[in-house]
Motif scaffolding. Structure first.
Motif, mmCIF file in Angstrom:
data_model
loop_
_atom_site.group_PDB
_atom_site.id
_atom_site.type_symbol
_atom_site.label_atom_id
_atom_site.label_comp_id
_atom_site.label_asym_id
_atom_site.label_seq_id
_atom_site.Cartn_x
_atom_site.Cartn_y
_atom_site.Cartn_z
ATOM 1 N N GLU A 16 1.014 -1.122 -0.062
ATOM 2 C CA GLU A 16 0.004 0.545 0.126
ATOM 3 C C GLU A 16 0.776 1.163 0.353
ATOM 4 N N ARG A 17 2.010 0.858 0.815
ATOM 5 C CA ARG A 17 3.295 2.601 0.707
ATOM 6 C C ARG A 17 3.474 2.171 -0.766
ATOM 7 N N ALA A 18 3.396 1.709 -1.537
ATOM 8 C CA ALA A 18 3.969 1.616 -2.549
ATOM 9 C C ALA A 18 3.132 2.462 -3.498
ATOM 10 N N ILE A 19 1.792 1.857 -3.594
ATOM 11 C CA ILE A 19 0.415 2.535 -4.179
ATOM 12 C C ILE A 19 0.964 4.362 -3.309
ATOM 13 N N VAL A 20 0.802 4.031 -2.433
ATOM 14 C CA VAL A 20 0.849 5.664 -2.129
ATOM 15 C C VAL A 20 1.270 6.549 -2.317
ATOM 16 N N GLU A 21 2.564 5.894 -2.514
ATOM 17 C CA GLU A 21 4.410 6.882 -3.277
ATOM 18 C C GLU A 21 4.531 6.945 -3.901
ATOM 19 N N HIS A 22 3.515 6.746 -5.212
ATOM 20 C CA HIS A 22 3.256 6.535 -6.700
ATOM 21 C C HIS A 22 4.064 5.847 -7.088
ATOM 22 N N ASP A 23 5.268 5.216 -6.621
ATOM 23 C CA ASP A 23 6.242 3.936 -6.855
ATOM 24 C C ASP A 23 6.044 3.372 -8.842
ATOM 25 N N ASP A 24 7.093 3.300 -8.582
ATOM 26 C CA ASP A 24 7.116 2.742 -10.103
ATOM 27 C C ASP A 24 6.251 1.413 -10.379
ATOM 28 N N ARG A 25 5.830 1.647 -11.485
ATOM 29 C CA ARG A 25 4.687 0.102 -11.619
ATOM 30 C C ARG A 25 5.032 -1.400 -11.286
#
Length: 93
Positions: free
Chosen positions: A64-73
């Protein structure tokens, strides 16, 4: 709230809730606070012998942190797969 059992035999409701969580993670594209709370309730309510919910919580948090922080796909995809693997391990374990 999930029904209580004796702890030795997980109820069908618990596995259904865990399966629903797994399906949600598999298609999730945005973080939703309400769904996150539901997910954590499911994980804490499992109470399965030999299962440590902290591993699943950590994998879910990282995803969820990766989604929120707009990490690369690729980062989001890798964290999603890690989370799904942990959830699969609970179901299969």
């Amino acid at each position: 709230m999930l029904p209580a059992t004796d702890g030795a035999t997980p109820s069908a409701d618990r596995f259904a809730a865990l399966d629903a969580l797994r399906r949600r993670v598999a298609i999730q594209s945005c973080a939703d606070a309400g769904e996150g709370v539901k997910a954590r309730r499911v994980l804490f309510s499992l109470d399965l012998p030999g299962i440590d919910p902290r591993t699943a919580l950590d994998a879910l948090d990282n995803f969820e942190r990766a989604i929120v922080e707009h990490d690369d796909r690729p980062v989001v995809a890798a964290r999603r797969l890690r989370c799904l693997a942990v959830l699969d391990g609970i179901v299969g374990g």
